[in-house]
Design a protein around this motif. Sequence first.
Motif, PDB file in Angstrom:
ATOM      1  N   ILE A 137      -5.724   6.968   0.643  1.00 49.59           N
ATOM      2  CA  ILE A 137      -4.899   6.955   1.859  1.00 49.59           C
ATOM      3  C   ILE A 137      -5.745   6.942   3.136  1.00 49.59           C
ATOM      4  O   ILE A 137      -5.496   6.127   4.035  1.00 49.59           O
ATOM      5  N   PRO A 138      -6.770   7.804   3.275  1.00 53.70           N
ATOM      6  CA  PRO A 138      -7.568   7.752   4.510  1.00 53.70           C
ATOM      7  C   PRO A 138      -8.228   6.391   4.733  1.00 53.70           C
ATOM      8  O   PRO A 138      -8.246   5.881   5.861  1.00 53.70           O
TER       9      PRO A 138
ATOM     10  N   PRO B 256       0.791  -1.239   0.000  1.00 55.65           N
ATOM     11  CA  PRO B 256       0.000   0.000   0.000  1.00 55.65           C
ATOM     12  C   PRO B 256       0.819   1.282   0.000  1.00 55.65           C
ATOM     13  O   PRO B 256       0.303   2.338  -0.348  1.00 55.65           O
ATOM     14  N   SER B 257       2.099   1.202   0.370  1.00 51.10           N
ATOM     15  CA  SER B 257       2.930   2.406   0.336  1.00 51.10           C
ATOM     16  C   SER B 257       3.507   2.664  -1.050  1.00 51.10           C
ATOM     17  O   SER B 257       4.116   3.712  -1.282  1.00 51.10           O
TER      18      SER B 257
ATOM     19  N   GLY C 240       0.866   8.783   3.360  1.00 48.29           N
ATOM     20  CA  GLY C 240       0.832   7.562   2.569  1.00 48.29           C
ATOM     21  C   GLY C 240       2.134   6.795   2.526  1.00 48.29           C
ATOM     22  O   GLY C 240       2.263   5.842   1.750  1.00 48.29           O
ATOM     23  N   GLU C 241       3.093   7.172   3.373  1.00 52.56           N
ATOM     24  CA  GLU C 241       4.350   6.434   3.447  1.00 52.56           C
ATOM     25  C   GLU C 241       4.219   5.318   4.484  1.00 52.56           C
ATOM     26  O   GLU C 241       3.346   5.355   5.351  1.00 52.56           O
ATOM     27  N   HIS C 242       5.115   4.322   4.382  1.00 52.15           N
ATOM     28  CA  HIS C 242       5.079   3.233   5.363  1.00 52.15           C
ATOM     29  C   HIS C 242       5.420   3.762   6.745  1.00 52.15           C
ATOM     30  O   HIS C 242       6.374   4.529   6.927  1.00 52.15           O
TER      31      HIS C 242
ATOM     32  N   PRO D 261      -0.389   0.058   7.818  1.00 50.61           N
ATOM     33  CA  PRO D 261       0.550   0.919   8.557  1.00 50.61           C
ATOM     34  C   PRO D 261       1.104   2.031   7.668  1.00 50.61           C
ATOM     35  O   PRO D 261       2.205   1.929   7.117  1.00 50.61           O
ATOM     36  N   LEU D 262       0.335   3.089   7.511  1.00 56.34           N
ATOM     37  CA  LEU D 262       0.730   4.214   6.669  1.00 56.34           C
ATOM     38  C   LEU D 262       0.687   5.511   7.470  1.00 56.34           C
ATOM     39  O   LEU D 262      -0.130   5.672   8.384  1.00 56.34           O
TER      40      LEU D 262
END
Length: 238
Positions: free
Chosen positions: A116-117, A104-105, A130-132, A125-126
């Motif tokens: 992202i939300p 997802p990242s 939107g980063e890990h 886990p973002l």
Amino acid sequence: MEAEPHGTGEGTAGLIEADDAHRAEVDYDYWDESYVAGASSAPGEDGDWTLVLGFDGGLGIAGACVATLSQGGRVVSHSTNGGKPIHLFHWFEDGELRTTFEGPSSRVGNTPDELIPLLREVGFPLTPEGEHDDSAPDVDRKAAVLALAERLTGIRVTESLLQDAVYELGLVPEQPAEEWTGVVIDITDAHGERMYREWTYEEIATASDRARAEANAPVVITYNEPLAMDRSERETGE
């Protein structure tokens, strides 16, 4: 999907039985990418949706046919590639690939950040950007994707939903391979060092032909008797 009608199947057992029969017909050819898919109606957001379950053996029904299917609507697709660690998610809206990812990242698509939300809401886990997020607890990623699909469709996929459905079966043919003109490798390692290289189709074809010719060439072993004798004499003299 250009599927050929293949009757109906009662629940997942009927779908699996039909796919097993097809695999037997093609003599369990590993390279044959045709497969049986089942479609059924399921209540969801703003009315009934079509739920498709298929044993495509690969990465899910993503591509030109899905873009066409989503015209005027929405397609959400996710897949698991057997024992291989490849789990893809796709969201198409009105013919447009909005977001797709394996992790997802690392999202791509026309609107890769719009989800992202929702991704954070279902437990991925973002960070808000939107980063890990290394500090966030990990999550069962398949469960999170199922929850994400539910947010986008209103359909909660349960065991009973899949087992009790009556599927319209279709035999999905192999898709023609896409034409390509070259290969690009663009990798940046952890130290920031970048390796970029392009090969044209002609270069790859020439190298493949050369490697094939070398592999098929006869092996010639030569034996030089005087040299062998000289070596023997030297060894004896020592």
